[in-house]
Design a protein around this motif. Structure first.
Motif, mmCIF file in Angstrom:
data_model
loop_
_atom_site.group_PDB
_atom_site.id
_atom_site.type_symbol
_atom_site.label_atom_id
_atom_site.label_comp_id
_atom_site.label_asym_id
_atom_site.label_seq_id
_atom_site.Cartn_x
_atom_site.Cartn_y
_atom_site.Cartn_z
ATOM 1 N N GLU A 122 0.750 -1.259 -0.032
ATOM 2 C CA GLU A 122 0.007 0.047 0.237
ATOM 3 C C GLU A 122 0.890 1.272 0.104
ATOM 4 N N PRO A 123 1.739 1.466 0.910
ATOM 5 C CA PRO A 123 2.440 2.680 0.815
ATOM 6 C C PRO A 123 3.461 2.872 -0.335
ATOM 7 N N TYR A 124 3.890 1.741 -0.823
ATOM 8 C CA TYR A 124 4.465 1.717 -1.999
ATOM 9 C C TYR A 124 3.626 2.186 -3.418
ATOM 10 N N SER A 125 2.547 1.713 -3.189
ATOM 11 C CA SER A 125 1.401 1.846 -4.327
ATOM 12 C C SER A 125 1.064 3.308 -4.378
ATOM 13 N N ILE A 126 1.244 4.113 -3.148
ATOM 14 C CA ILE A 126 0.916 5.414 -2.911
ATOM 15 C C ILE A 126 1.995 6.130 -3.704
ATOM 16 N N ALA A 127 3.415 5.772 -3.435
ATOM 17 C CA ALA A 127 4.255 6.321 -4.030
ATOM 18 C C ALA A 127 4.559 6.223 -5.567
ATOM 19 N N VAL A 128 4.143 5.138 -6.107
ATOM 20 C CA VAL A 128 4.245 4.836 -7.384
ATOM 21 C C VAL A 128 3.238 5.626 -8.208
ATOM 22 N N TRP A 129 1.940 5.453 -7.484
ATOM 23 C CA TRP A 129 0.797 6.153 -8.216
ATOM 24 C C TRP A 129 1.129 7.898 -8.257
ATOM 25 N N LEU A 130 1.664 8.305 -7.179
ATOM 26 C CA LEU A 130 1.804 9.776 -7.142
ATOM 27 C C LEU A 130 2.821 10.118 -8.322
ATOM 28 N N LEU A 131 3.914 9.462 -8.577
ATOM 29 C CA LEU A 131 4.981 9.639 -9.738
ATOM 30 C C LEU A 131 4.380 9.475 -10.958
ATOM 31 N N GLU A 132 3.037 8.429 -11.059
ATOM 32 C CA GLU A 132 2.945 8.284 -12.484
ATOM 33 C C GLU A 132 1.453 9.319 -12.663
ATOM 34 N N ASN A 133 0.767 9.736 -11.656
ATOM 35 C CA ASN A 133 -0.536 10.302 -11.910
ATOM 36 C C ASN A 133 -0.656 11.908 -11.348
ATOM 37 N N TRP A 134 0.239 12.184 -10.680
ATOM 38 C CA TRP A 134 0.269 13.675 -9.870
ATOM 39 C C TRP A 134 1.261 14.593 -10.449
ATOM 40 N N GLU A 164 4.434 -12.428 -8.524
ATOM 41 C CA GLU A 164 3.579 -12.018 -9.410
ATOM 42 C C GLU A 164 2.223 -11.631 -8.974
ATOM 43 N N ARG A 165 1.602 -12.358 -7.804
ATOM 44 C CA ARG A 165 0.387 -12.073 -7.124
ATOM 45 C C ARG A 165 0.207 -10.817 -6.784
ATOM 46 N N ALA A 166 1.241 -10.047 -6.084
ATOM 47 C CA ALA A 166 1.330 -8.986 -5.663
ATOM 48 C C ALA A 166 1.274 -7.719 -6.641
ATOM 49 N N LEU A 167 1.811 -8.132 -7.725
ATOM 50 C CA LEU A 167 2.062 -7.043 -8.921
ATOM 51 C C LEU A 167 0.878 -7.171 -9.872
ATOM 52 N N ALA A 168 0.295 -8.075 -9.517
ATOM 53 C CA ALA A 168 -0.860 -8.453 -10.896
ATOM 54 C C ALA A 168 -1.723 -7.204 -11.356
ATOM 55 N N ARG A 169 -1.875 -6.209 -10.391
ATOM 56 C CA ARG A 169 -2.784 -5.418 -10.975
ATOM 57 C C ARG A 169 -2.252 -3.958 -11.454
ATOM 58 N N LEU A 170 -0.829 -4.166 -11.457
ATOM 59 C CA LEU A 170 -0.087 -2.960 -12.338
ATOM 60 C C LEU A 170 0.123 -3.156 -13.467
ATOM 61 N N PRO A 171 0.041 -1.850 -14.330
ATOM 62 C CA PRO A 171 0.417 -2.131 -15.662
ATOM 63 C C PRO A 171 1.622 -2.450 -15.898
ATOM 64 N N GLN A 172 2.244 -3.351 -16.994
ATOM 65 C CA GLN A 172 3.303 -3.850 -17.046
ATOM 66 C C GLN A 172 4.379 -2.971 -17.368
ATOM 67 N N GLU A 173 4.309 -1.486 -17.869
ATOM 68 C CA GLU A 173 5.138 -0.684 -18.142
ATOM 69 C C GLU A 173 5.427 -0.006 -16.593
ATOM 70 N N ILE A 175 5.484 -1.728 -13.817
ATOM 71 C CA ILE A 175 6.364 -2.964 -13.263
ATOM 72 C C ILE A 175 7.688 -2.882 -13.824
ATOM 73 N N GLU A 176 7.722 -2.609 -15.313
ATOM 74 C CA GLU A 176 9.304 -2.253 -16.040
ATOM 75 C C GLU A 176 10.033 -1.171 -15.376
ATOM 76 N N ARG A 177 9.060 -0.013 -15.152
ATOM 77 C CA ARG A 177 9.843 1.075 -14.679
ATOM 78 C C ARG A 177 10.282 1.040 -13.288
ATOM 79 N N TYR A 178 9.567 0.395 -12.532
ATOM 80 C CA TYR A 178 9.801 0.344 -11.024
ATOM 81 C C TYR A 178 10.336 -0.719 -10.347
ATOM 82 N N PHE A 179 10.411 -1.987 -10.928
ATOM 83 C CA PHE A 179 10.601 -3.082 -10.502
ATOM 84 C C PHE A 179 11.793 -3.856 -11.120
ATOM 85 N N GLU A 180 12.773 -4.175 -10.320
ATOM 86 C CA GLU A 180 13.995 -4.775 -11.052
ATOM 87 C C GLU A 180 13.781 -6.411 -10.981
ATOM 88 N N PRO A 181 14.126 -7.283 -11.817
ATOM 89 C CA PRO A 181 13.618 -8.739 -11.860
ATOM 90 C C PRO A 181 14.841 -9.272 -11.191
#
Length: 285
Positions: A122-134, A164-173, A175-181
C-alpha cells in the motif's frame, strides 16, 4: 535446529484466555469459531519456545514482551497487493492532494500514513501512483509512512521483494519502470522508491504508539477495523482522529463505514471515492 510442531488441543478456557490476551494487545477479536486457526499458530509458538503445555506457554507470554510480539505477528492478517482499491488512489491525486496543497507553498511537507501497511504494497503503491499520476509530486515534500503492529512484515516491506500475485494489478510498463527482476521470478522495487517510504511499528489501539507517528494530512487505514469490536474500533478511530491535522482525510476499506463508528468526521463525496475528513473545528462523537 527448529523444534517439531506438536498439534495442540486447547480447552474452551484456553481459547478464552488467549483471545483475551490478543484483544488486550491488539483490539482484534478471535474466538471459538477460529479454533483450528488458533491451535495451529499456538502450536508453532509452543514448539519455538519449548513450552510443553499451553499454561506454561501462556505464562511465558505474560512474562516476556518479546514473545507477545511473536504471538501478535502470527495472528495478524496480511492480505494485500499493489493498487488495491485503485479508486482511492485516483481520488488522492485528483481531489485530496489538490485540496491540501492549495494553501501551501512549493516545498512544504505533506505527510501520508498507511496503517496497517503489511508487507509494503500500500505505501509503495501510493508512491508509485503519485509519480505516475500527480504532476505536482516533485513540487512538495511528500513523506509516506507505512506502519504495522506486525514487526515481521515491516522487515519484508523494507526489502521490497514481490511476487507475481502482488504485482498483478500494475500495468506492465509500471512494473518495468519501478521493479527490477530477481533470479527467483520475483521483482524488487528500485532503491529510490524503497528509500522514499519509512516503516515504523504502530498499534492502533495504543494512543502513545499512534501519537509517536506525528500528524498526517492523509491516512489510509483500510480493512483492519472489521477485525475489531465496537469498543476497540472506537478507540482506534479516536486515535486516528488525533493523528490527523484539522481538515485531514482518512480512507477506509470499501466495507467499512466511519459514520457507524464516530460522528467526529465529515463524509466527503468526491468523483472517485467516498472519503472521511476531520473537520477544521473539533466536535464530540
Amino acid at each position: 535446529m527448529s523444534r517439531a510442531r506438536k498439534e495442540q488441543v486447547l480447552t474452551a478456557d484456553d481459547i478464552r484466555r488467549l483471545c483475551a490476551l490478543l484483544y488486550r494487545h491488539t483490539g482484534m477479536i478471535f474466538g471459538e469459531s477460529k479454533r483450528y486457526y488458533i491451535e495451529r499458530r499456538v502450536a508453532d509458538r509452543m514448539a519455538a519456545t519449548g513450552a510443553q503445555t499451553f499454561p506454561a506457554y501462556l505464562a511465558h507470554v505474560e512474562a516476556d514482551g518479546g514473545e507477545v510480539e511473536h504471538l501478535i505477528n502470527i495472528f495478524t492478517v496480511n492480505e494485500t497487493y499493489f493498487y488495491r482499491e485503485e479508486h482511492q488512489l485516483s481520488c488522492l491525486s485528483r481531489s485530496i492532494l489538490p485540496a491540501i496543497v492549495q494553501n501551501r507553498k512549493p516545498g512544504d511537507l505533506v505527510r501520508i500514513w498507511s496503517v496497517p501497511c503489511s508487507t509494503g504494497e500500500e505505501p509503495y503503491s501510493i508512491a508509485v501512483w503519485l509519480l505516475e499520476n500527480w504532476p505536482l509530486v516533485d513540487a512538495y515534500h511528500i513523506e509516506i509512512i507505512g506502519s504495522d503492529i506486525d514487526t515481521r512484515v515491516l522487515l519484508e516491506a523494507q526489502d521490497g521483494n514481490y511476487g507475481e500475485r502482488a504485482l498483478a494489478r500494475l500495468p506492465q510498463e509500471v512494473i518495468e519502470r519501478y521493479f527490477e527482476p530477481l533470479r527467483d521470478g520475483k521483482r524488487r522495487l528500485i532503491q529510490d522508491l524503497r528509500e522514499s517510504v519509512k516503516f515504523t511499528a504502530a498499534n492502533l489501539i495504543n494512543p502513545a504508539s499512534v501519537a509517536a507517528q506525528g500528524k498526517f494530512d492523509v491516512i489510509f487505514c483500510r480493512n483492519v477495523l472489521i477485525y475489531f469490536d465496537d469498543a476497540s474500533r472506537l478507540m482506534a478511530v479516536n486515535n486516528l482522529y488525533d493523528a490527523l491535522h484539522p481538515e485531514g482525510y482518512i480512507c477506509l476499506g470499501h466495507t467499512e463505514s466511519m459514520t457507524r463508528i464516530s460522528k467526529r468526521f465529515d463524509l466527503r463525496r468526491f468523483e472517485d471515492a467516498i472519503i472521511y475528513q476531520r473537520p477544521g473545528k473539533d466536535r464530540d462523537g
